[in-house]
Scaffold this motif. Structure first.
Motif, PDB file in Angstrom:
ATOM      1  N   SER A 148       0.735  -0.834   0.140  1.00 42.82           N
ATOM      2  CA  SER A 148      -0.073  -0.118   0.086  1.00 42.82           C
ATOM      3  C   SER A 148       0.822   1.298  -0.050  1.00 42.82           C
ATOM      4  CB  SER A 148      -0.955   0.081   1.144  1.00 42.82           C
ATOM      5  OG  SER A 148      -0.157   0.210   2.323  1.00 42.82           O
ATOM      6  N   VAL A 149       1.904   1.247   0.715  1.00 43.12           N
ATOM      7  CA  VAL A 149       2.873   2.555   0.542  1.00 43.12           C
ATOM      8  C   VAL A 149       3.169   2.640  -0.873  1.00 43.12           C
ATOM      9  CG1 VAL A 149       5.135   3.356   1.247  1.00 43.12           C
ATOM     10  CG2 VAL A 149       3.758   1.907   3.006  1.00 43.12           C
ATOM     11  N   ILE A 150       3.795   1.657  -1.628  1.00 46.64           N
ATOM     12  CA  ILE A 150       4.102   1.597  -2.860  1.00 46.64           C
ATOM     13  C   ILE A 150       2.997   2.384  -3.818  1.00 46.64           C
ATOM     14  CG2 ILE A 150       5.152   0.588  -5.069  1.00 46.64           C
ATOM     15  CD1 ILE A 150       6.512  -1.176  -3.170  1.00 46.64           C
ATOM     16  N   TRP A 151       1.750   1.423  -3.544  1.00 44.82           N
ATOM     17  CA  TRP A 151       0.688   2.274  -4.364  1.00 44.82           C
ATOM     18  C   TRP A 151       0.240   3.533  -4.095  1.00 44.82           C
ATOM     19  CZ3 TRP A 151      -2.335  -0.345  -7.899  1.00 44.82           C
ATOM     20  CH2 TRP A 151      -3.503   0.315  -8.170  1.00 44.82           C
ATOM     21  N   LEU A 152       0.408   3.926  -2.887  1.00 47.60           N
ATOM     22  CA  LEU A 152      -0.008   5.149  -2.453  1.00 47.60           C
ATOM     23  C   LEU A 152       0.840   6.275  -2.996  1.00 47.60           C
ATOM     24  CD1 LEU A 152      -2.018   7.169  -0.767  1.00 47.60           C
ATOM     25  CD2 LEU A 152      -0.356   6.882   1.234  1.00 47.60           C
ATOM     26  N   TYR A 153       2.043   5.961  -3.034  1.00 44.30           N
ATOM     27  CA  TYR A 153       3.313   7.208  -3.186  1.00 44.30           C
ATOM     28  C   TYR A 153       3.511   6.849  -4.937  1.00 44.30           C
ATOM     29  CZ  TYR A 153       3.804   8.826   1.533  1.00 44.30           C
ATOM     30  OH  TYR A 153       3.876   9.088   2.814  1.00 44.30           O
ATOM     31  N   TYR A 154       3.480   5.965  -5.508  1.00 43.53           N
ATOM     32  CA  TYR A 154       4.047   5.583  -7.013  1.00 43.53           C
ATOM     33  C   TYR A 154       2.943   5.423  -7.880  1.00 43.53           C
ATOM     34  CZ  TYR A 154       8.556   5.579  -4.785  1.00 43.53           C
ATOM     35  OH  TYR A 154       9.692   5.960  -4.194  1.00 43.53           O
ATOM     36  N   VAL A 155       1.616   4.993  -7.539  1.00 47.25           N
ATOM     37  CA  VAL A 155       0.637   4.545  -8.542  1.00 47.25           C
ATOM     38  C   VAL A 155      -0.433   5.757  -8.442  1.00 47.25           C
ATOM     39  CG1 VAL A 155      -1.147   3.040  -8.841  1.00 47.25           C
ATOM     40  CG2 VAL A 155       0.913   2.074  -8.246  1.00 47.25           C
ATOM     41  N   LYS A 156      -1.071   6.162  -7.063  1.00 45.73           N
ATOM     42  CA  LYS A 156      -1.985   6.994  -6.886  1.00 45.73           C
ATOM     43  C   LYS A 156      -1.379   8.277  -6.869  1.00 45.73           C
ATOM     44  CE  LYS A 156      -5.784   6.182  -4.650  1.00 45.73           C
ATOM     45  NZ  LYS A 156      -6.745   6.186  -3.519  1.00 45.73           N
ATOM     46  N   LYS A 157      -0.275   8.133  -6.280  1.00 47.19           N
ATOM     47  CA  LYS A 157       0.599   9.602  -6.277  1.00 47.19           C
ATOM     48  C   LYS A 157      -0.144  10.674  -5.314  1.00 47.19           C
ATOM     49  CE  LYS A 157       3.092   9.297 -10.436  1.00 47.19           C
ATOM     50  NZ  LYS A 157       3.695   9.701 -11.600  1.00 47.19           N
ATOM     51  N   LYS A 158      -0.674  10.227  -4.069  1.00 46.16           N
ATOM     52  CA  LYS A 158      -1.454  10.915  -3.266  1.00 46.16           C
ATOM     53  C   LYS A 158      -1.037  10.910  -1.847  1.00 46.16           C
ATOM     54  CE  LYS A 158      -6.032  11.051  -5.809  1.00 46.16           C
ATOM     55  NZ  LYS A 158      -7.158  10.703  -5.542  1.00 46.16           N
ATOM     56  N   GLY A 159       0.247  10.389  -1.873  1.00 42.73           N
ATOM     57  CA  GLY A 159       0.938  10.159  -0.397  1.00 42.73           C
ATOM     58  C   GLY A 159       1.381  11.719   0.279  1.00 42.73           C
ATOM     59  N   GLU A 160       1.573  11.694   1.489  1.00 42.83           N
ATOM     60  CA  GLU A 160       1.887  12.741   2.229  1.00 42.83           C
ATOM     61  C   GLU A 160       3.475  12.824   2.666  1.00 42.83           C
ATOM     62  OE1 GLU A 160       0.680  14.833   6.359  1.00 42.83           O
ATOM     63  OE2 GLU A 160      -0.947  14.251   5.102  1.00 42.83           O
ATOM     64  N   SER A 161       4.173  13.779   2.536  1.00 45.57           N
ATOM     65  CA  SER A 161       5.569  13.939   2.913  1.00 45.57           C
ATOM     66  C   SER A 161       5.808  13.828   4.447  1.00 45.57           C
ATOM     67  CB  SER A 161       6.148  15.014   2.474  1.00 45.57           C
ATOM     68  OG  SER A 161       5.589  16.259   3.024  1.00 45.57           O
ATOM     69  N   SER A 162       6.726  13.579   4.986  1.00 49.77           N
ATOM     70  CA  SER A 162       7.176  13.614   6.409  1.00 49.77           C
ATOM     71  C   SER A 162       7.154  14.970   7.139  1.00 49.77           C
ATOM     72  CB  SER A 162       8.526  13.197   6.571  1.00 49.77           C
ATOM     73  OG  SER A 162       9.417  14.039   5.891  1.00 49.77           O
ATOM     74  N   ILE A 163       6.804  14.873   8.455  1.00 46.14           N
ATOM     75  CA  ILE A 163       6.563  16.128   8.886  1.00 46.14           C
ATOM     76  C   ILE A 163       7.661  17.188   8.785  1.00 46.14           C
ATOM     77  CG2 ILE A 163       6.506  16.973  11.324  1.00 46.14           C
ATOM     78  CD1 ILE A 163       5.026  14.634  12.274  1.00 46.14           C
ATOM     79  N   LYS A 164       9.111  16.317   8.701  1.00 43.12           N
ATOM     80  CA  LYS A 164      10.234  17.485   8.522  1.00 43.12           C
ATOM     81  C   LYS A 164      10.283  18.094   7.340  1.00 43.12           C
ATOM     82  CE  LYS A 164      13.404  14.497  11.029  1.00 43.12           C
ATOM     83  NZ  LYS A 164      14.581  13.729  10.880  1.00 43.12           N
ATOM     84  N   LEU A 165       9.318  17.537   6.098  1.00 49.43           N
ATOM     85  CA  LEU A 165       9.228  18.170   4.791  1.00 49.43           C
ATOM     86  C   LEU A 165       7.818  18.962   4.801  1.00 49.43           C
ATOM     87  CD1 LEU A 165      10.404  15.355   2.375  1.00 49.43           C
ATOM     88  CD2 LEU A 165      11.644  17.352   3.404  1.00 49.43           C
ATOM     89  N   GLY A 166       7.208  19.274   5.817  1.00 45.73           N
ATOM     90  CA  GLY A 166       6.006  20.237   5.901  1.00 45.73           C
ATOM     91  C   GLY A 166       4.671  19.429   5.713  1.00 45.73           C
ATOM     92  N   SER A 167       4.738  18.110   5.653  1.00 50.67           N
ATOM     93  CA  SER A 167       3.572  17.350   5.409  1.00 50.67           C
ATOM     94  C   SER A 167       2.837  17.742   4.290  1.00 50.67           C
ATOM     95  CB  SER A 167       2.667  17.419   6.701  1.00 50.67           C
ATOM     96  OG  SER A 167       3.170  16.951   7.885  1.00 50.67           O
ATOM     97  N   GLN A 168       3.441  17.930   3.061  1.00 57.17           N
ATOM     98  CA  GLN A 168       2.754  18.009   1.812  1.00 57.17           C
ATOM     99  C   GLN A 168       1.711  17.040   1.306  1.00 57.17           C
ATOM    100  OE1 GLN A 168       6.233  19.670  -0.804  1.00 57.17           O
ATOM    101  NE2 GLN A 168       7.447  19.739   0.929  1.00 57.17           N
TER     102      GLN A 168
END
Length: 234
Positions: A148-168
């Motif tokens: 699901s991590v791969i699906w969220l960030y690379y297929v759907k491309k709707k992931g959220e960045s880490s807190i250090k990066l501002g939770s984009q």
């Protein structure tokens, strides 16, 4: 929260390693027993008896059985509560799983179903099959989580960045971040698959059959995935 999870896993791993290592120091001729399955299944009792004698072994066994009884009560209550919630929210037949005993105020049918399944498995399967059967669901869940991590960030491309990066929102990994969001989840998935393939065959058959039944039930509840399944509120 993620840091607390890492700390719990790290402390738990270290504690189990140290306890296991110290326990094996009590057995100077452990190589003579490493191939004995019965001895390996009762290694804690054997170590306690070697450490404190027959009396301490009996004391350990009594405490161990008490702990198992308490754990089983807690696990049964938690499972019954989950089944009750699923029945109440119409994920399972409401007339059975959402039924509350008028006297004891408990979901008695859920409890009886769980206890019956436990009894049948307890008298029909060995320890290896039971432990692998318990791990089947956990391994499937971990495998799905990593995918699901791969699906969220690379297929759907709707992931959220880490807190250090501002939770984009709708954030995509770049550079070395691919190690964390793609390579490690993919590696973990294949490790889980390797462990799953090494499981007891009977546990694989039972677990897969139960998984297929659950999937077919989901198809029926969603009318062929044409509508969303009922929501579970805990």
């Amino acid at each position: 929260m993620p840091k607390a999870i890492f700390w719990c896993v790290g402390i738990g791993t270290l504690t189990m390693f140290v306890c296991g290592y110290v326990g094996m120091l009590v057995v100077p001729d452990w190589k003579d027993y490493i191939g004995n399955e019965n001895w390996m299944n009762t290694v804690l009792f054997q170590v306690s008896k070697m450490t404190g004698g027959e009396g301490f072994g009996i004391f350990f066994t009594a405490g161990y059985l008490t702990e198992l009884a308490v754990f089983n009560l807690v696990a049964t209550a938690a499972g019954a509560r989950l089944l009750y919630g699923m029945g109440r929210d119409n994920l399972l037949p409401k007339s059975i799983f959402a039924k509350i005993n008028k006297k004891w105020k408990t979901p008695h049918w859920s409890i009886l179903i769980i206890v019956t399944i436990e009894f049948i498995l307890g008298i029909s399967a060995n320890m290896t099959t039971l432990s692998n059967l318990v791990n089947y669901g956990a391994l499937f869940g971990f495998a799905a989580l990593n995918l699901s991590v791969i699906w969220l960030y690379y297929v759907k491309k709707k992931g959220e960045s880490s807190i250090k990066l501002g939770s984009q929102a709708n954030w995509s990994p770049k550079g070395a971040q691919h190690i964390r969001y793609f390579l490690l989840p993919l590696l973990a998935f294949f490790v889980i698959i390797y462990v799953w393939v090494s499981m007891d065959k009977l546990a694989q058959i039972i677990g897969t059959a139960w998984l297929v039944l659950g999937f077919l039930y989901l198809v029926i509840k969603t009318r062929g995935f044409r509508k969303l399944p009922p929501q579970l509120h805990l």
